[in-house]
Write a protein that holds these residues in place. Structure first.
Motif, PDB file in Angstrom:
ATOM      1  N   PHE A 185       0.843  -1.196   0.000  1.00 44.28           N
ATOM      2  CA  PHE A 185       0.000   0.000   0.000  1.00 44.28           C
ATOM      3  C   PHE A 185       0.882   1.250   0.000  1.00 44.28           C
ATOM      4  O   PHE A 185       1.953   1.276   0.610  1.00 44.28           O
ATOM      5  N   MET A 186       0.460   2.310  -0.699  1.00 44.31           N
ATOM      6  CA  MET A 186       1.156   3.594  -0.823  1.00 44.31           C
ATOM      7  C   MET A 186       2.510   3.455  -1.519  1.00 44.31           C
ATOM      8  O   MET A 186       3.534   3.958  -1.058  1.00 44.31           O
ATOM      9  N   SER A 187       2.480   2.711  -2.639  1.00 46.51           N
ATOM     10  CA  SER A 187       3.705   2.660  -3.435  1.00 46.51           C
ATOM     11  C   SER A 187       3.349   2.612  -4.919  1.00 46.51           C
ATOM     12  O   SER A 187       2.194   2.489  -5.290  1.00 46.51           O
ATOM     13  N   LEU A 188       4.405   2.734  -5.717  1.00 46.65           N
ATOM     14  CA  LEU A 188       4.260   2.853  -7.169  1.00 46.65           C
ATOM     15  C   LEU A 188       5.030   1.754  -7.861  1.00 46.65           C
ATOM     16  O   LEU A 188       6.138   1.408  -7.436  1.00 46.65           O
ATOM     17  N   SER A 189       4.454   1.199  -8.927  1.00 45.90           N
ATOM     18  CA  SER A 189       5.196   0.266  -9.776  1.00 45.90           C
ATOM     19  C   SER A 189       5.075   0.704 -11.221  1.00 45.90           C
ATOM     20  O   SER A 189       4.033   1.220 -11.637  1.00 45.90           O
ATOM     21  N   HIS A 190       6.146   0.467 -11.969  1.00 46.34           N
ATOM     22  CA  HIS A 190       6.124   0.747 -13.404  1.00 46.34           C
ATOM     23  C   HIS A 190       6.008  -0.569 -14.158  1.00 46.34           C
ATOM     24  O   HIS A 190       6.533  -1.580 -13.729  1.00 46.34           O
ATOM     25  N   GLY A 191       5.367  -0.519 -15.300  1.00 42.44           N
ATOM     26  CA  GLY A 191       5.278  -1.736 -16.097  1.00 42.44           C
ATOM     27  C   GLY A 191       4.279  -1.557 -17.213  1.00 42.44           C
ATOM     28  O   GLY A 191       3.991  -0.428 -17.627  1.00 42.44           O
ATOM     29  N   THR A 192       3.770  -2.677 -17.714  1.00 39.89           N
ATOM     30  CA  THR A 192       2.753  -2.592 -18.755  1.00 39.89           C
ATOM     31  C   THR A 192       1.469  -3.215 -18.237  1.00 39.89           C
ATOM     32  O   THR A 192       1.487  -4.252 -17.575  1.00 39.89           O
ATOM     33  N   VAL A 193       0.389  -2.565 -18.566  1.00 36.14           N
ATOM     34  CA  VAL A 193      -0.940  -3.082 -18.230  1.00 36.14           C
ATOM     35  C   VAL A 193      -1.726  -3.144 -19.530  1.00 36.14           C
ATOM     36  O   VAL A 193      -1.811  -2.149 -20.236  1.00 36.14           O
ATOM     37  N   ALA A 194      -2.206  -4.319 -19.849  1.00 36.76           N
ATOM     38  CA  ALA A 194      -2.897  -4.547 -21.118  1.00 36.76           C
ATOM     39  C   ALA A 194      -2.023  -4.105 -22.283  1.00 36.76           C
ATOM     40  O   ALA A 194      -2.495  -3.561 -23.278  1.00 36.76           O
ATOM     41  N   GLY A 195      -0.715  -4.319 -22.114  1.00 38.99           N
ATOM     42  CA  GLY A 195       0.219  -3.972 -23.184  1.00 38.99           C
ATOM     43  C   GLY A 195       0.534  -2.498 -23.280  1.00 38.99           C
ATOM     44  O   GLY A 195       1.200  -2.053 -24.213  1.00 38.99           O
ATOM     45  N   ILE A 196       0.059  -1.708 -22.329  1.00 38.90           N
ATOM     46  CA  ILE A 196       0.258  -0.264 -22.379  1.00 38.90           C
ATOM     47  C   ILE A 196       1.220   0.128 -21.258  1.00 38.90           C
ATOM     48  O   ILE A 196       1.056  -0.312 -20.112  1.00 38.90           O
ATOM     49  N   ALA A 197       2.205   0.960 -21.608  1.00 36.93           N
ATOM     50  CA  ALA A 197       3.129   1.425 -20.574  1.00 36.93           C
ATOM     51  C   ALA A 197       2.331   2.167 -19.507  1.00 36.93           C
ATOM     52  O   ALA A 197       1.549   3.056 -19.831  1.00 36.93           O
ATOM     53  N   ALA A 198       2.531   1.776 -18.249  1.00 34.20           N
ATOM     54  CA  ALA A 198       1.674   2.318 -17.192  1.00 34.20           C
ATOM     55  C   ALA A 198       2.465   2.555 -15.923  1.00 34.20           C
ATOM     56  O   ALA A 198       3.490   1.923 -15.664  1.00 34.20           O
ATOM     57  N   ARG A 199       1.958   3.519 -15.146  1.00 34.87           N
ATOM     58  CA  ARG A 199       2.401   3.674 -13.765  1.00 34.87           C
ATOM     59  C   ARG A 199       1.230   3.224 -12.904  1.00 34.87           C
ATOM     60  O   ARG A 199       0.114   3.705 -13.103  1.00 34.87           O
TER      61      ARG A 199
END
Lengths: 1005, 96
Positions: free
Chosen positions: A797-811
């Motif tokens: 909880f209260m943190s950030l991850s970077h990656g892809t969601v549904a193939g879309i670059a996402a935070r």
């Protein structure tokens, strides 16, 4: 046998006899010519009675030939294009024009409102202040009656189909008025190479030259005007705007102009606006606005056929219309003789010239006598006769020192009474510009004095009388204005005007006596439009109204659509006399824009309908529309409030959405939240200064909730901020406060902490944000991402991850405003809809349900999360909200730190945030805003404890819940408070402001 | 409808700006040591002169920069506009 006298003279005028124009007035058909105004065409047709007066419903005719017209106001056109209170004297005639008189019932000839005249004694100055104040509270009843009786025209009942444009313009020299002075000024400035705008309210430039019959260099003066206009037209930097009224003079030489592009036609041409509003910023302004003839105030001076002398000359000279067959001129000055002579030459039988002066003399008077005209000196018109048209006047000798004129009485039959009390320079715009006015004893007029802005007055608005002087002043002003703009300018050579005969002084007699004291017989009208008489003004003075501003508001003199153009001076002169003061000591009322009424359409321009206010849509907006969402406006944003399915009302839709968010998974469009990108080596230091808590030690990829305060210690905004890198943060703000927060942060960086190296960028619209919230949120997200570890240990909880969601670059931010396990997925705005669709698809088997702002409000209230602007009202501190933990008092400084220490903010009995639970079984919510008291049986006035800030039906608790701000609320836990409501007194128990999962197991899960 | 000279953009219409109230109000560095009354003077008390007034403006619909101005509240004459940190111009002669 001579031919019958035709009011439309066979020759002369600037009308086109080859182009007849048919028109309708009050249902009757008439005919005029191109070049006519509605007024001139009515006069040519012998129509005398055109209006009923405002208060007494007296018959009224056309009194003037211009913008100053107080009587002849008509309802122009019909249906959606209908416009009230239009001056017939300024309406250009077109074929098919339809107009109607106003303020009469059932008809102009038989107007029952005229009964007011019978009861005139009961309607003194300020009558509605005196009469309609009793019984108390009845004004609303009276108002409707008064409106009907005194109403002028009617607004159209359909929206205006025409378009109105706005235009901004800059110029070196703006010349207002294209009479002789204005033409000379524009010529001087234009020849010097200055960028010039010349505007004139009439269809044809020329001003007084159009109707005066003056000559220049021995030829008709309009030939010179034509040559000047041709030369101006050939100059590339000169713009001539006919049909354009300069209505307002604002700061820094900004003037408002309204151009009547298509008012001289029934409908605008395709693509043409009806009117165009110009805002002109001029380096120099030359006012050549002319002068308005001043009526004399004599008994019953309002009958149809009583007219300003120069107006009659204009109708004859410009429109070839004789305003009557047999005229009497009543004057206090020489100049009106010119009008009388012109009418006489035009074939009007001039029965007499009645001159207030005992011994008028000079060339004009001699000329009149030489033509065999009867000049009756030292006498006054003491009465007029007739009903729907004047039929004659009484005259009598004025006696020194007497209020009465009863000697040498004589009656003269006539159908036209010309009158002239001298000239009032049109100083409206000069005064609006801030310029001082000075009073000129000889002419009894206020003239432009010291200018405050870059403006010059020239010609008759500056007190000039002779044509020669007007030309000279205009040329000099134009050259000087161009010179001040840096152009080498010399006044142009001017044509020779006829020599002006020396004028004898005028006689200022502000109220003309009759055979009875003023007010006892007949009426001496000062303000024709508002039916204000000399007796009214004297009564008001006796009642103590010494200020001209008060007099105006009390008697309504100088109000209305003409703003007293013909009456203001006489009104203040009468006030001066009645209070024993000089006219300059009384002063004028303030001249304010607009000079003549401006249509709301012109002021509004294109900003109507969909263009009134921009609507902001999220990238997912179209999906919400298709889903049948009900929207609400949050600032300019349109946000989905709830998504009703077939047969659902709001309550049922909400219940379904809330159930899904607590028991399965909800999906929410959070794109509207404000997002500010904060970057720079001092970013953390800066946030430490603007937030109450600490940021320097926040780890990269971690989120923290924060409060921004104002210097006074009160909550300004809240939101979650994430550290993206050592020198890089993403601040989120409330939806409604995004712009103010950015402005505030910019202010601090630019003006206060200029040494900090920080850059701010608003990125609200760069990202779409999709929130997944509920017990199945992780499962849905697992189906959509392969490269983000969603395990709680890896992604707490209260943190950030970077990656892809549904193939879309996402935070992906793991934050929660619902109290459930939540992820906010942030992608570039253009991918927002794709992300949403992918989430909907992946979530289908988990029962994913879109929820709107209404459900969001309930979810957060169940958790006791505050909304800035709902729980707070600008006088609430973090301590009041029970969130003292968010204030890090160990920091050396932050905005609001000292403010929070103020004694008043430390009081224990401040309003504090609490929750409210209602009695078991109570199904009714408390209304938001309901006041709370401690004693159930107290009667007003009773002490208030506080008020309800949020109130909802909680589906999770199956009961109503509320948040409230209550005095000393933290110490009142378990107490009962009461909300006195119109139909009941509701009891509620004070509880902790968190109704759902107080340990936070769900959101940490 | 003032014509305001933004120190960065030049003369622009008033509608592009927002007035930020009285200028040159120093944020007290010793805020924690001064009395409530003294702090209240900083927080709440503002001049309201009929005459020359130092004030703050923001070119909010332009370059978004803040600046200072010396404006006359009666005539609306703007005697000077200047960037933050620049010395404030003296009041025109004979005025206070």
């Amino acid at each position: 046998m001579t031919a019958p006298f035709d009011l439309r003279r066979p020759e002369g005028g600037r009308i086109d006899r080859a182009r007849a124009m048919r028109f309708v007035f009050d249902g009757a058909g008439y005919s005029g010519y191109a070049g006519d105004t509605l007024a001139s065409a009515l006069l040519a047709n012998g129509v005398r009675l055109v209006a009923r007066s405002f208060k007494y419903h007296r018959p009224r005719g056309i009194a003037t030939a211009g913008a100053e017209e107080p009587n002849a106001l008509v309802q122009l056109r019909g249906n959606a294009r209908s416009e009230p209170n239009i001056r017939a004297t300024q309406v250009e005639l077109y074929d098919g024009l339809v107009a109607a008189s106003q303020n009469r019932w059932p008809s102009l000839e038989l107007d029952l409102g005229a009964l007011n005249s019978v009861f005139a004694k009961l309607l003194p100055a300020g009558f509605y202040y005196k009469t309609f104040m009793w019984p108390p509270g009845f004004w609303h009843f009276y108002e409707r009656l008064v409106r009907r009786m005194a109403g002028m025209g009617r607004a159209a009942d359909a929206s205006d189909p025409d378009r109105y444009d706005h235009r901004w313009a800059h110029c070196d020299v703006l010349v207002v008025g294209a009479g002789p002075s204005g033409l000379a000024a524009a010529l001087a400035a234009g020849r010097a190479g200055a960028r010039v705008i010349l505007c004139d309210e009439q269809a044809e430039p020329g001003g007084s030259l159009l109707g005066s019959g003056a000559t220049l260099d021995g030829a008709p003066a309009m030939q010179w005007a034509g040559a000047v206009l041709a030369e101006l037209g050939a100059l590339p930097d000169v713009t001539v705007l006919p049909r354009t009224t300069a209505f307002g003079y604002y700061d820094h030489n900004a003037l408002g102009l309204v151009e009547r592009v298509a008012d001289h036609a029934a409908e605008p041409l395709p693509g043409q606006p009806r009117q165009r509003l110009w805002l002109v910023r001029a380096r120099q302004v030359v006012l050549a606005t002319g002068a308005i003839e001043r009526p004399l105030v004599f008994r019953d001076n309002d009958r149809p056929g009583v007219m300003l002398a120069d107006a009659a000359r204009t109708y004859l000279g410009r429109y070839a219309v004789a305003c009557g067959r047999r005229a009497v001129l009543f004057t206090n000055n020489d100049h009106a003789y010119d009008a009388a002579l012109a009418l006489h030459a035009g074939g009007v039988d001039l029965a007499a010239i009645v001159d207030l002066r005992a011994e008028p003399g000079g060339l004009r008077v001699d000329a009149a006598r030489a033509r065999g005209l009867r000049v009756i000196a030292g006498r006054a018109v003491t009465a007029t006769h007739g009903r729907s048209s004047v039929t004659g006047v009484d005259i009598a000798r004025l006696q020194e020192g007497s209020d009465l004129a009863v000697l040498d009485r004589e009656s003269i039959a006539c159908d036209l009474v010309l009158n002239s009390g001298g000239w009032t320079p049109s100083v409206h715009l000069f005064s609006q510009s801030g310029g001082r006015l000075r009073y000129d004893e000889a002419t009894g007029a206020f003239l432009p004095g010291r200018a405050v802005q870059a403006v010059r007055a020239a010609g008759s608005c500056n007190g000039a009388v002779a044509l020669k002087d007007c030309l000279k002043q205009g040329a000099a002003a134009g050259a000087a204005a161009a010179g001040d703009c840096g152009f080498a300018a010399a006044p142009p050579a001017l044509p020779a005007a006829e020599p002006e005969p020396e004028s004898a002084p005028m006689r200022l007699l502000w109220v003309v006596p009759s055979d009875a004291p003023v007010g006892h017989k007949g009426k001496h009208f000062v303000d024709l439009q508002n039916d204000v008489t000399a007796a009214d003004l004297r009564l008001a003075a006796r009642e103590g109204y010494r200020s001209v501003e008060h007099l105006k508001r009390y008697t309504t003199t100088g109000m209305g659509t003409d703003q007293g153009k013909t009456s203001n001076l006489a009104a203040l002169a009468i006030l001066a006399e009645a209070t024993g003061r000089e006219i300059p000591a009384v002063g004028t009322t303030t001249f304010r824009p607009p000079y003549t009424p401006v249509a709301m359409g012109a002021l509004t321009g294109r900003t109507v309908g969909a263009l009134l206010d921009p609507a902001r849509w999220t990238p997912i907006h179209r999906w919400h529309v298709r889903a049948g969402a009900v929207f609400e406006n949050v600032g300019q944003w349109q946000r989905a409030r709830y998504y009703p399915q077939a047969g659902e009302d709001m309550h049922r839709a909400l219940a379904r959405e809330l159930h899904a968010a607590r028991n399965a998974v909800g999906i929410f469009d959070a794109s509207t939240l404000g997002k500010i990108d904060v970057k720079g080596p001092d970013a953390a230091r800066f946030l430490d200064l603007v937030y109450t808590n600490s940021w320097s030690k926040l780890g990269i990829g971690r989120c923290r909730y924060g409060f921004m305060l104002r210097e006074d210690g009160y909550v300004f905004d809240d939101g979650v901020t994430t550290r993206l890198a050592d020198d890089h943060f993403l601040v989120s703000t409330t939806t409604g406060n995004a712009a103010p927060v950015l402005s505030w942060l910019e202010d601090l960086l630019q003006m206060e902490w200029t040494e900090l190296k920080v850059r701010l960028t608003s990125v609200t619209e760069e990202y779409a944000v999709v929130t997944l919230s509920g017990p199945f949120a992780r499962r849905v997200l697992t189906e959509l991402t392969a490269d983000i570890d969603l395990e709680p240990k890896a992604f707490p909880f209260m943190s950030l991850s970077h990656g892809t969601v549904a193939g879309i670059a996402a935070r992906v931010f793991r934050v929660s405003f619902t109290g459930e396990l939540s992820y906010e997925v942030q992608v570039k705005a253009s991918y927002g809809l794709a992300l949403w669709n992918a989430c909907m698809e992946a979530g289908e088997k988990y029962g994913i349900t879109p929820y709107g702002t209404e459900a969001m409000h309930v979810l957060r209230a169940e958790k006791g999360y505050v909304i800035v602007g709902q729980e707070t009202d600008g006088t609430v501190t973090p301590y009041d909200l029970g969130m003292g933990w968010i204030v890090n008092d160990n920091k050396p400084d932050f905005i609001g730190k000292r403010g929070l220490r103020r004694a008043d903010l430390q009081r224990p009995d401040r309003k504090q945030l609490v929750g409210l639970r209602l009695e078991a079984g109570e199904r009714r919510k408390l209304p938001e805003g309901a006041h709370l008291v401690a004693d159930r049986d107290a009667v007003p006035p009773m002490p208030m404890l506080g008020h309800v800030t949020s109130s909802y039906w909680s589906v999770a608790l199956d009961a109503p819940i509320a948040l409230a701000m209550i005095k000393g609320g933290r110490a009142r836990m378990g107490e009962t408070v009461y909300a006195p409501l119109p139909d009941r007194v509701a009891a509620a128990t004070v509880v902790e402001p968190c109704f759902w999962d107080p340990e936070g197991k769900r959101l940490h899960g | 409808m003032l014509l305001i000279h933004c120190p960065w953009c030049g003369p622009r219409e008033e509608v592009e700006f927002r007035c930020g109230g009285q200028g040159h109000i120093a944020r007290p560095a010793d805020a924690m040591d001064i009395s409530d009354a003294e702090y209240a003077r900083y927080l709440f008390m503002r001049t309201n002169p009929k005459g020359w007034h130092y004030e703050r403006w923001n070119h909010v619909h332009g370059c978004r920069r803040w600046f200072n101005a010396l404006r006359h509240t009666v005539t609306h004459e703007i005697r000077a506009t200047y960037r933050p940190g620049e010395k404030k111009p003296p009041l025109p002669d004979g005025t206070t």
